[in-house]
Scaffold this motif. Structure first.
Motif, PDB file in Angstrom:
ATOM      1  N   ALA A 138       0.807  -1.225   0.000  1.00  0.00           N
ATOM      2  CA  ALA A 138       0.000   0.000   0.000  1.00  0.00           C
ATOM      3  C   ALA A 138       0.835   1.268   0.000  1.00  0.00           C
ATOM      4  O   ALA A 138       0.360   2.323  -0.429  1.00  0.00           O
ATOM      5  CB  ALA A 138      -0.939   0.007   1.203  1.00  0.00           C
ATOM      6  N   VAL A 139       2.079   1.182   0.459  1.00  0.00           N
ATOM      7  CA  VAL A 139       2.917   2.382   0.527  1.00  0.00           C
ATOM      8  C   VAL A 139       3.380   2.839  -0.855  1.00  0.00           C
ATOM      9  O   VAL A 139       3.830   3.982  -1.034  1.00  0.00           O
ATOM     10  CB  VAL A 139       4.131   2.123   1.456  1.00  0.00           C
ATOM     11  N   GLU A 140       3.248   1.974  -1.837  1.00  0.00           N
ATOM     12  CA  GLU A 140       3.677   2.299  -3.193  1.00  0.00           C
ATOM     13  C   GLU A 140       2.681   3.245  -3.877  1.00  0.00           C
ATOM     14  O   GLU A 140       1.529   3.352  -3.456  1.00  0.00           O
ATOM     15  CB  GLU A 140       3.815   1.023  -4.024  1.00  0.00           C
ATOM     16  N   PRO A 141       3.111   3.926  -4.948  1.00  0.00           N
ATOM     17  CA  PRO A 141       2.195   4.791  -5.702  1.00  0.00           C
ATOM     18  C   PRO A 141       1.043   3.996  -6.314  1.00  0.00           C
ATOM     19  O   PRO A 141       1.095   2.762  -6.408  1.00  0.00           O
ATOM     20  CB  PRO A 141       3.097   5.388  -6.797  1.00  0.00           C
ATOM     21  N   ALA A 142       0.025   4.703  -6.738  1.00  0.00           N
ATOM     22  CA  ALA A 142      -1.193   4.065  -7.244  1.00  0.00           C
ATOM     23  C   ALA A 142      -0.918   3.130  -8.416  1.00  0.00           C
ATOM     24  O   ALA A 142      -1.494   2.039  -8.502  1.00  0.00           O
ATOM     25  CB  ALA A 142      -2.205   5.133  -7.647  1.00  0.00           C
ATOM     26  N   ARG A 143      -0.025   3.530  -9.326  1.00  0.00           N
ATOM     27  CA  ARG A 143       0.224   2.692 -10.496  1.00  0.00           C
ATOM     28  C   ARG A 143       0.905   1.388 -10.122  1.00  0.00           C
ATOM     29  O   ARG A 143       0.603   0.329 -10.700  1.00  0.00           O
ATOM     30  CB  ARG A 143       1.078   3.454 -11.520  1.00  0.00           C
ATOM     31  N   TYR A 289      -7.657  -1.353   0.585  1.00  0.00           N
ATOM     32  CA  TYR A 289      -8.335  -0.584   1.633  1.00  0.00           C
ATOM     33  C   TYR A 289      -7.355   0.330   2.371  1.00  0.00           C
ATOM     34  O   TYR A 289      -7.676   1.468   2.707  1.00  0.00           O
ATOM     35  CB  TYR A 289      -8.990  -1.528   2.637  1.00  0.00           C
ATOM     36  N   LEU A 290      -6.158  -0.189   2.635  1.00  0.00           N
ATOM     37  CA  LEU A 290      -5.141   0.597   3.337  1.00  0.00           C
ATOM     38  C   LEU A 290      -4.708   1.794   2.497  1.00  0.00           C
ATOM     39  O   LEU A 290      -4.511   2.900   3.020  1.00  0.00           O
ATOM     40  CB  LEU A 290      -3.940  -0.285   3.674  1.00  0.00           C
ATOM     41  N   PHE A 291      -4.579   1.592   1.197  1.00  0.00           N
ATOM     42  CA  PHE A 291      -4.233   2.690   0.292  1.00  0.00           C
ATOM     43  C   PHE A 291      -5.320   3.769   0.336  1.00  0.00           C
ATOM     44  O   PHE A 291      -5.015   4.973   0.391  1.00  0.00           O
ATOM     45  CB  PHE A 291      -4.069   2.160  -1.134  1.00  0.00           C
ATOM     46  N   LEU A 292      -6.585   3.360   0.315  1.00  0.00           N
ATOM     47  CA  LEU A 292      -7.692   4.316   0.353  1.00  0.00           C
ATOM     48  C   LEU A 292      -7.732   5.056   1.678  1.00  0.00           C
ATOM     49  O   LEU A 292      -7.983   6.276   1.715  1.00  0.00           O
ATOM     50  CB  LEU A 292      -9.013   3.590   0.106  1.00  0.00           C
ATOM     51  N   ALA A 293      -7.500   4.339   2.778  1.00  0.00           N
ATOM     52  CA  ALA A 293      -7.496   4.974   4.093  1.00  0.00           C
ATOM     53  C   ALA A 293      -6.386   6.017   4.193  1.00  0.00           C
ATOM     54  O   ALA A 293      -6.600   7.133   4.692  1.00  0.00           O
ATOM     55  CB  ALA A 293      -7.327   3.917   5.181  1.00  0.00           C
ATOM     56  N   SER A 294      -5.200   5.677   3.707  1.00  0.00           N
ATOM     57  CA  SER A 294      -4.071   6.624   3.761  1.00  0.00           C
ATOM     58  C   SER A 294      -4.311   7.815   2.850  1.00  0.00           C
ATOM     59  O   SER A 294      -3.915   8.941   3.174  1.00  0.00           O
ATOM     60  CB  SER A 294      -2.778   5.910   3.366  1.00  0.00           C
ATOM     61  N   LYS A 304       2.204  12.936   4.606  1.00  0.00           N
ATOM     62  CA  LYS A 304       2.620  11.984   3.576  1.00  0.00           C
ATOM     63  C   LYS A 304       2.014  10.616   3.873  1.00  0.00           C
ATOM     64  O   LYS A 304       1.788  10.266   5.029  1.00  0.00           O
ATOM     65  CB  LYS A 304       4.146  11.901   3.521  1.00  0.00           C
ATOM     66  N   ARG A 305       1.790   9.853   2.813  1.00  0.00           N
ATOM     67  CA  ARG A 305       1.093   8.580   2.987  1.00  0.00           C
ATOM     68  C   ARG A 305       1.911   7.549   3.757  1.00  0.00           C
ATOM     69  O   ARG A 305       1.350   6.726   4.486  1.00  0.00           O
ATOM     70  CB  ARG A 305       0.691   8.011   1.624  1.00  0.00           C
ATOM     71  N   LYS A 306       3.222   7.560   3.611  1.00  0.00           N
ATOM     72  CA  LYS A 306       4.039   6.531   4.246  1.00  0.00           C
ATOM     73  C   LYS A 306       3.906   6.514   5.765  1.00  0.00           C
ATOM     74  O   LYS A 306       3.617   5.450   6.349  1.00  0.00           O
ATOM     75  CB  LYS A 306       5.504   6.692   3.832  1.00  0.00           C
ATOM     76  N   PRO A 307       4.096   7.646   6.465  1.00  0.00           N
ATOM     77  CA  PRO A 307       3.904   7.603   7.928  1.00  0.00           C
ATOM     78  C   PRO A 307       2.466   7.298   8.329  1.00  0.00           C
ATOM     79  O   PRO A 307       2.227   6.681   9.373  1.00  0.00           O
ATOM     80  CB  PRO A 307       4.329   9.002   8.388  1.00  0.00           C
ATOM     81  N   VAL A 308       1.512   7.710   7.508  1.00  0.00           N
ATOM     82  CA  VAL A 308       0.108   7.410   7.791  1.00  0.00           C
ATOM     83  C   VAL A 308      -0.127   5.902   7.728  1.00  0.00           C
ATOM     84  O   VAL A 308      -0.800   5.322   8.598  1.00  0.00           O
ATOM     85  CB  VAL A 308      -0.821   8.139   6.791  1.00  0.00           C
ATOM     86  N   ILE A 309       0.425   5.251   6.698  1.00  0.00           N
ATOM     87  CA  ILE A 309       0.265   3.803   6.554  1.00  0.00           C
ATOM     88  C   ILE A 309       0.913   3.061   7.718  1.00  0.00           C
ATOM     89  O   ILE A 309       0.350   2.092   8.255  1.00  0.00           O
ATOM     90  CB  ILE A 309       0.863   3.344   5.208  1.00  0.00           C
ATOM     91  N   ALA A 311       1.312   4.196  10.740  1.00  0.00           N
ATOM     92  CA  ALA A 311       0.470   4.426  11.919  1.00  0.00           C
ATOM     93  C   ALA A 311      -0.787   3.550  11.883  1.00  0.00           C
ATOM     94  O   ALA A 311      -1.177   2.958  12.903  1.00  0.00           O
ATOM     95  CB  ALA A 311       0.086   5.902  12.005  1.00  0.00           C
ATOM     96  N   ILE A 312      -1.421   3.442  10.707  1.00  0.00           N
ATOM     97  CA  ILE A 312      -2.633   2.618  10.584  1.00  0.00           C
ATOM     98  C   ILE A 312      -2.298   1.150  10.825  1.00  0.00           C
ATOM     99  O   ILE A 312      -3.024   0.437  11.542  1.00  0.00           O
ATOM    100  CB  ILE A 312      -3.267   2.797   9.193  1.00  0.00           C
ATOM    101  N   CYS A 313      -1.206   0.676  10.238  1.00  0.00           N
ATOM    102  CA  CYS A 313      -0.809  -0.728  10.412  1.00  0.00           C
ATOM    103  C   CYS A 313      -0.517  -1.037  11.877  1.00  0.00           C
ATOM    104  O   CYS A 313      -0.929  -2.088  12.399  1.00  0.00           O
ATOM    105  CB  CYS A 313       0.421  -1.033   9.563  1.00  0.00           C
ATOM    106  N   LEU A 314       0.180  -0.132  12.546  1.00  0.00           N
ATOM    107  CA  LEU A 314       0.509  -0.345  13.956  1.00  0.00           C
ATOM    108  C   LEU A 314      -0.757  -0.376  14.808  1.00  0.00           C
ATOM    109  O   LEU A 314      -0.918  -1.245  15.680  1.00  0.00           O
ATOM    110  CB  LEU A 314       1.459   0.755  14.440  1.00  0.00           C
ATOM    111  N   ALA A 315      -1.672   0.577  14.542  1.00  0.00           N
ATOM    112  CA  ALA A 315      -2.925   0.632  15.312  1.00  0.00           C
ATOM    113  C   ALA A 315      -3.765  -0.623  15.078  1.00  0.00           C
ATOM    114  O   ALA A 315      -4.288  -1.214  16.034  1.00  0.00           O
ATOM    115  CB  ALA A 315      -3.706   1.885  14.922  1.00  0.00           C
ATOM    116  N   CYS A 316      -3.891  -1.029  13.827  1.00  0.00           N
ATOM    117  CA  CYS A 316      -4.682  -2.230  13.506  1.00  0.00           C
ATOM    118  C   CYS A 316      -4.060  -3.480  14.103  1.00  0.00           C
ATOM    119  O   CYS A 316      -4.775  -4.385  14.560  1.00  0.00           O
ATOM    120  CB  CYS A 316      -4.811  -2.378  11.994  1.00  0.00           C
TER     121      CYS A 316
END
Length: 367
Positions: A138-143, A289-294, A304-309, A311-316
């Motif tokens: 999910a940390v990668e770009p959309a493409r 789903y993780l990409f959409l959440a970030s 930036k999406r990387k620290p957000v991802i 944080a979400i992974c750690l919380a989940c």
């Protein structure tokens, strides 16, 4: 040589098609005949068709909004139409919804691995590798994410082949009489089946990233949803002919149980082979789903999406360590049902009404 006007991170139409399919198809495929059979019995496949049609209507609703702002995702549109405060509130609801989906899928992944493959492995170890995998993707770009989901979509053919084997020896009379369950039970089954179609809301983000005209995008998205609907119908029929309507209510993962009864000389446990392949598909769904959440939190807080991802992974991960048991899953599912109604129908409908009202006001002002 003519330079391309497309964004460097834009998606081709075929990638939009496979991204939509892969994020939609998840755990429901393993238990579609079970979740619909509880209400509709042997007419569960009709419930799947009804849920697919309802999903097409929601896709059309979202498309009517998105086509007016082809270069903006739904989060940007919300801020533009509802103002800073209203738009941020809509984004918070979307972010909460996508994070819930990540949480739900992670708990389900670990539950299935625990039940079918590694019953003695501790919960923290079962959770670690799925979280690591979906975060890495999910940390990668959309493409890049789209390429992974497009490639993993080829694995969806594998269940179709294996699912055909039990159908050969099934009892097709279990499907008759068609429509005997009645309209109300079939609609109740459709409500349960709709949960399996979640994932089409990925167009909140992918629509603006995709190339093509509005009509082309609508055709691709609707075709993807139709493919998912037919996929579920196939598996629902497979589960129904393999088990009677009463047996289906007792078998939570009918696809895996069907395959457990089959063996080959080169594969003693085809159910585990199937599960190994399906795990990749489910991880792709969770990564989507993780990409959409970030993406939602990125629009909300500007991070930036990387620290957000991370944080979400750690919380989940931490929540899933303690949030175990059927009661927790029922609560999560109930919250998701109500939240999905608001996010998938309420917010797009509200934004569409505001957009139409603004356009009409601008026309009157000009006159």
């Amino acid at each position: 040589m003519k330079a391309s006007n497309a964004k460097p991170n834009s998606l081709y139409l075929h990638q939009l098609f496979f991204v939509t399919i892969n994020i939609q198809i998840g755990f429901a495929a393993l238990r579609i005949s079970y979740i619909t059979g509880k209400n509709a019995g042997h007419d569960g496949w009709l419930s799947v068709l009804a849920a697919g049609v309802a999903t097409q209507l929601l896709i059309l609703l979202i498309w009517l909004l998105m086509r007016q702002y082809p270069r903006q995702d739904l989060f940007q549109i919300a801020v533009k139409l509802l103002g800073r405060l209203g738009g941020k509130l809509a984004i918070v609801l979307c972010a909460f919804y996508f994070c819930l989906l990540v949480q739900y899928t992670l708990i389900e992944i670990t539950r299935l691995i625990h039940v079918w493959v590694l019953p003695l492995t501790p919960q923290w170890a079962l959770l670690f590798f799925p979280v690591l995998c979906i975060g890495y993707v999910a940390v990668e770009p959309a493409r890049v994410l789209a390429r992974f989901l497009t490639l993993s979509s080829l694995l969806l053919l594998f269940p179709l082949v294996l699912g055909f084997i039990p159908m050969v020896h099934g009892h097709w009379l279990y499907l008759l009489p068609v429509g005997d369950a009645g309209f109300v039970p079939i609609m109740k089954g459709a409500k349960e089946a709709f949960f399996g179609f979640l994932g089409f809301e990925s167009i909140f983000v992918t629509y603006a990233l995709s190339r093509g005209t509005a009509a082309q995008k609508l055709g691709v998205i609707c075709s993807a949803n139709a493919a998912v609907m037919l996929y579920y119908v196939y598996l629902a029929i497979a589960g129904t002919v393999a088990f009677s309507s009463e047996e289906s209510k007792l078998v939570p993962e009918p696809v895996l149980y069907m395959l457990k009864a089959v063996s080959f000389k080169i594969a003693e446990r085809p159910d585990l082979l199937f599960f190994s392949v399906w795990l990749i598909i489910i991880l792709g769904t969770s990564a989507g789903y993780l990409f959409l959440a970030s993406s939602a939190i990125h629009r909300l807080l500007g991070l930036k999406r990387k620290p957000v991802i991370i944080a979400i992974c750690l919380a989940c991960y931490l929540i899933a360590l303690f949030a175990t048991g059927q009661d927790v899953m029922k609560l999560l599912r109930k919250i998701l049902e109500y939240t999905s109604f608001v996010v998938l129908a309420g917010i797009p409908a509200l934004l569409l009404i505001v957009a139409r009202f603004r356009k009409r006001t601008e026309v009157h002002s000009y006159e």
